[in-house]
Design a protein around this motif. Sequence first.
Motif, PDB file in Angstrom:
ATOM      1  N   SER A 210     -85.681  74.506  14.499  1.00  0.00           N
ATOM      2  CA  SER A 210     -84.608  75.496  14.645  1.00  0.00           C
ATOM      3  C   SER A 210     -84.413  75.768  16.131  1.00  0.00           C
ATOM      4  N   PRO A 211     -83.163  75.907  16.581  1.00  0.00           N
ATOM      5  CA  PRO A 211     -82.933  76.184  18.005  1.00  0.00           C
ATOM      6  C   PRO A 211     -83.481  77.552  18.400  1.00  0.00           C
ATOM      7  N   GLN A 212     -83.982  77.655  19.653  1.00  0.00           N
ATOM      8  CA  GLN A 212     -84.476  78.953  20.117  1.00  0.00           C
ATOM      9  C   GLN A 212     -83.316  79.932  20.331  1.00  0.00           C
ATOM     10  N   ASN A 213     -82.205  79.397  20.785  1.00  0.00           N
ATOM     11  CA  ASN A 213     -81.015  80.223  21.017  1.00  0.00           C
ATOM     12  C   ASN A 213     -79.793  79.474  20.514  1.00  0.00           C
ATOM     13  N   GLY A 214     -78.782  80.237  20.125  1.00  0.00           N
ATOM     14  CA  GLY A 214     -77.548  79.646  19.642  1.00  0.00           C
ATOM     15  C   GLY A 214     -77.566  79.432  18.143  1.00  0.00           C
ATOM     16  N   GLU A 215     -76.499  78.827  17.625  1.00  0.00           N
ATOM     17  CA  GLU A 215     -76.385  78.599  16.187  1.00  0.00           C
ATOM     18  C   GLU A 215     -75.659  77.286  15.919  1.00  0.00           C
ATOM     19  N   ILE A 216     -75.949  76.718  14.747  1.00  0.00           N
ATOM     20  CA  ILE A 216     -75.278  75.500  14.300  1.00  0.00           C
ATOM     21  C   ILE A 216     -74.455  75.860  13.073  1.00  0.00           C
ATOM     22  N   LYS A 217     -73.161  75.539  13.135  1.00  0.00           N
ATOM     23  CA  LYS A 217     -72.258  75.866  12.035  1.00  0.00           C
ATOM     24  C   LYS A 217     -71.811  74.603  11.316  1.00  0.00           C
ATOM     25  N   VAL A 218     -71.658  74.725  10.009  1.00  0.00           N
ATOM     26  CA  VAL A 218     -71.061  73.671   9.189  1.00  0.00           C
ATOM     27  C   VAL A 218     -69.809  74.275   8.583  1.00  0.00           C
ATOM     28  N   GLY A 219     -68.657  73.792   9.017  1.00  0.00           N
ATOM     29  CA  GLY A 219     -67.414  74.448   8.640  1.00  0.00           C
ATOM     30  C   GLY A 219     -67.410  75.854   9.218  1.00  0.00           C
ATOM     31  N   ALA A 220     -67.141  76.851   8.368  1.00  0.00           N
ATOM     32  CA  ALA A 220     -67.153  78.247   8.835  1.00  0.00           C
ATOM     33  C   ALA A 220     -68.510  78.907   8.622  1.00  0.00           C
ATOM     34  N   GLY A 221     -69.402  78.243   7.870  1.00  0.00           N
ATOM     35  CA  GLY A 221     -70.710  78.826   7.567  1.00  0.00           C
ATOM     36  C   GLY A 221     -71.784  78.372   8.536  1.00  0.00           C
ATOM     37  N   HIS A 222     -73.003  78.871   8.304  1.00  0.00           N
ATOM     38  CA  HIS A 222     -74.140  78.536   9.164  1.00  0.00           C
ATOM     39  C   HIS A 222     -75.016  77.491   8.478  1.00  0.00           C
ATOM     40  N   LEU A 223     -75.535  76.557   9.280  1.00  0.00           N
ATOM     41  CA  LEU A 223     -76.391  75.505   8.740  1.00  0.00           C
ATOM     42  C   LEU A 223     -77.653  76.084   8.101  1.00  0.00           C
ATOM     43  N   ASP A 224     -78.205  77.173   8.675  1.00  0.00           N
ATOM     44  CA  ASP A 224     -79.452  77.728   8.129  1.00  0.00           C
ATOM     45  C   ASP A 224     -79.258  78.438   6.797  1.00  0.00           C
ATOM     46  N   GLN A 225     -78.003  78.512   6.318  1.00  0.00           N
ATOM     47  CA  GLN A 225     -77.752  79.092   4.992  1.00  0.00           C
ATOM     48  C   GLN A 225     -77.713  78.022   3.901  1.00  0.00           C
ATOM     49  N   ILE A 226     -77.779  76.763   4.319  1.00  0.00           N
ATOM     50  CA  ILE A 226     -77.763  75.645   3.362  1.00  0.00           C
ATOM     51  C   ILE A 226     -79.202  75.212   3.096  1.00  0.00           C
ATOM     52  N   GLY A 227     -79.527  74.903   1.848  1.00  0.00           N
ATOM     53  CA  GLY A 227     -80.878  74.476   1.485  1.00  0.00           C
ATOM     54  C   GLY A 227     -81.286  73.213   2.215  1.00  0.00           C
ATOM     55  N   PHE A 228     -82.552  73.160   2.632  1.00  0.00           N
ATOM     56  CA  PHE A 228     -83.046  72.008   3.393  1.00  0.00           C
ATOM     57  C   PHE A 228     -82.891  70.705   2.601  1.00  0.00           C
ATOM     58  N   GLY A 229     -83.408  70.711   1.377  1.00  0.00           N
ATOM     59  CA  GLY A 229     -83.355  69.501   0.560  1.00  0.00           C
ATOM     60  C   GLY A 229     -81.927  69.087   0.263  1.00  0.00           C
ATOM     61  N   PHE A 230     -81.081  70.067  -0.068  1.00  0.00           N
ATOM     62  CA  PHE A 230     -79.679  69.768  -0.373  1.00  0.00           C
ATOM     63  C   PHE A 230     -78.974  69.188   0.851  1.00  0.00           C
ATOM     64  N   TRP A 231     -79.222  69.776   2.031  1.00  0.00           N
ATOM     65  CA  TRP A 231     -78.576  69.300   3.259  1.00  0.00           C
ATOM     66  C   TRP A 231     -78.980  67.855   3.563  1.00  0.00           C
ATOM     67  N   ARG A 232     -80.273  67.561   3.420  1.00  0.00           N
ATOM     68  CA  ARG A 232     -80.720  66.202   3.737  1.00  0.00           C
ATOM     69  C   ARG A 232     -80.240  65.193   2.703  1.00  0.00           C
ATOM     70  N   ASP A 233     -79.952  65.676   1.477  1.00  0.00           N
ATOM     71  CA  ASP A 233     -79.336  64.798   0.477  1.00  0.00           C
ATOM     72  C   ASP A 233     -77.968  64.319   0.931  1.00  0.00           C
ATOM     73  N   GLN A 234     -77.300  65.161   1.732  1.00  0.00           N
ATOM     74  CA  GLN A 234     -75.944  64.842   2.207  1.00  0.00           C
ATOM     75  C   GLN A 234     -75.954  64.003   3.482  1.00  0.00           C
ATOM     76  N   CYS A 235     -77.160  63.737   4.014  1.00  0.00           N
ATOM     77  CA  CYS A 235     -77.273  63.050   5.303  1.00  0.00           C
ATOM     78  C   CYS A 235     -77.898  61.669   5.137  1.00  0.00           C
ATOM     79  N   GLY A 236     -77.173  60.637   5.606  1.00  0.00           N
ATOM     80  CA  GLY A 236     -77.740  59.295   5.693  1.00  0.00           C
ATOM     81  C   GLY A 236     -78.225  59.097   7.120  1.00  0.00           C
ATOM     82  N   THR A 237     -79.523  58.834   7.273  1.00  0.00           N
ATOM     83  CA  THR A 237     -80.131  58.875   8.608  1.00  0.00           C
ATOM     84  C   THR A 237     -80.899  57.603   8.919  1.00  0.00           C
ATOM     85  N   VAL A 238     -80.752  57.133  10.154  1.00  0.00           N
ATOM     86  CA  VAL A 238     -81.623  56.087  10.685  1.00  0.00           C
ATOM     87  C   VAL A 238     -82.179  56.611  11.999  1.00  0.00           C
TER      88      VAL A 238
END
Length: 721
Positions: A532-560
């Motif tokens: 988590s960032p020490q300062n600032g915020e990360i938004k997804v659309g109009a909401g905040h990323l930290d309001q989205i479930g960890f597992g659910f968010w990573r389900d939506q992410c394809g990562t290498v």
Amino acid sequence: MDCGPTCLRMIAKHYGKNFSLQKLRDIAGINKEGVSLFGISEAAEKIGFRTMGSRLTSQQLRETELPVILHWNQNHFVVLFKAPAKSSSKKAWHIADPAKGLIKYTEEEFLQHWLSTHHHGHSQGIALMLSPTPQFYEQEGDKSEALNFSFLLRYLYRYKQLIAQLLVGLGIGSLLQLIVPFLTQSVVDIGINTRNLNFVYIVLIAQTMLFIGRMSVDFIRSWILLHISTRINISILTDFLIKLMKLPMGFFDTKMTGDIMQRMNDQRRIESFLTGASLNTIFSLFNLLVFTLVLAYYNINIFFIFLVSSVLYTLWVVAFLKRRRELDFKRFDISSKNQSSIVQLIGGMQEIKLNNCEQQKRWEWEHLQAGLFRFSIRSLSLGQIQQAGAFFINEGKNILITFLVAKAVIDGQLTLGGMMAIQYIVGQVNSPIEQLLGFIQQLQDAKISLERLNEIHQMEDEEPVDKTFAKVLPANHSISLVNISFAYPGAGNESVLNKVNLHIPHGKTTAIVGMSGSGKTTILKLLLRFYSPQNGEIKVGAGHLDQIGFGFWRDQCGTVMQEGFIFSDSIAKNIAVADEYPDMEKLRHAIKVANIDDLIQSLPLGLNTKIGAEGNGLSQGQKQRILIARAVYKDPAYIFFDEATNALDANNESIIMQNLEAFFKGRTVVVVAHRLSTVKNADNIVVLDKGEIVEQGSHELLVKQRGEYYHLVKNQLELGN
């Protein structure tokens, strides 16, 4: 690595406040290297201390308010809690060392460990002075966490019916043993004295039947015990792994592999305590009670001798428990390093051979073995001293009892059969006493292991169950980083990102470039919620990323990621890692996009070919193609690539990038790369330098500006001057 937080915990306790070691670790910014004096100072001030770090002479240290934290041997921290007066002849310095306990040092020994610099003709050492402020006393501190054995008893409760059968078996076994001394006495006093051979035959047949009965009960008990212990062993380890997998990624960045593996081994001691020591002790207590009453019935004087000697025997063994605890912690530390060393030797064999450092690495391993040997010598020495004293008390008691019962027979106070019965009974009560003492030692071991497991179980989950997270994405999949600042754990570490503001639009490809260490991968780790960032915020659309479930968010992410992991499994299972039965249509599509069909066709078992550490070896380029296929298989809304094509040859990269361009359509994509062939077609290229965005725009625009981006790529594109 915990010496700094431990010293701070000791001093806080000295002033009347209890703080958990895990809390102090967190606020001190501990990492795999431990913690700095600056980190200890920052943590101390956060819990209400006033601190000052100084270089002092030994005379200045004598005049300082104690306790203080000292930098010891240039690589360790200890607490000085008592200094000798200047006029003292003994001059003993009292140190609380997290690694060794409470130790007294002579003046010469103390200065040898502490002094580190020579300044203006004076030798000096480093000390951190702490004094509590009113804020310290206003804090509540942490509740003392008593060891919760109810946590363990619930594992036994699941098998209550089998345990009831065990106890019935133990009771039957005890009753069968109880009959034996009376049969022995009757053989001597009746059978031999009256020369009645038929009576002796009857008694011997009875003893044989008792022996068969006891042996049958023991066999059944062993099978039941094996069944229970195996199930409990798996249950404890499974629960530990479940908890471990719920912890945030930051935890794994501050823990050595060997440390985690040793904690997993600790569950074996707990299982052994639950299924071995505990149940055997119940059996022993029952036997002890029954046979002690029988012994008192035969001879009250011998009963009191046995009682006094057993108390002495118990006190002698208990006196060694503290030293055993200290040795156990040292054993854990050395074994943890040894395990890490072995993992490193095997995993790094290629680099060891390439750099011809076999001998050096072997010497490092042998140095650890020497440490293990020294520890084994100390453990053996302690065990021998304990065993010698216990043997002296126990055998002295047996000799005294033998003399007294023999004298009683000679004086006509006891029959010969009675003497043999008493000797048998004494033998039967000796065993429960030893088992009870073994139980005390195993209880201590289980407590230590439980403490180490509790450290894991008491940590907060990455996704706490009492917190509600969103399980749906907003319609607008764009991501915004607003004034993001971040530094990795460790006091005094410089910020990797400084007030970064970045908009990653929905359905577009954003590329991030920059020199190594500029913060590119860190942005991806923040987007994936590893930190988590020490300062600032990360938004997804109009909401905040930290309001989205960890597992659910990573389900939506394809990562290498740069250091993607290939499991020892089939190619199909490596691509579809989350599916027990891969979707063949999605699998074929992922294989096509990642251009690995030629590799699969060349292998005899195709998709079922085992790869990874225990299977076929793959080149770096082949690994990257499988990792790309893994990301594509998920069919995610977001794509995060970190140097995903840097190991590919030009031909494969060209084909894969063309395939990915079609796959990227409608998805939000972030690509971190050095290669221009990977990023030049991105909708927006972001240039990072020392954690700050210095440029952004399209490839053509940034080249025309002839700025930072231009200098990064001119050699690749042969732009000249």
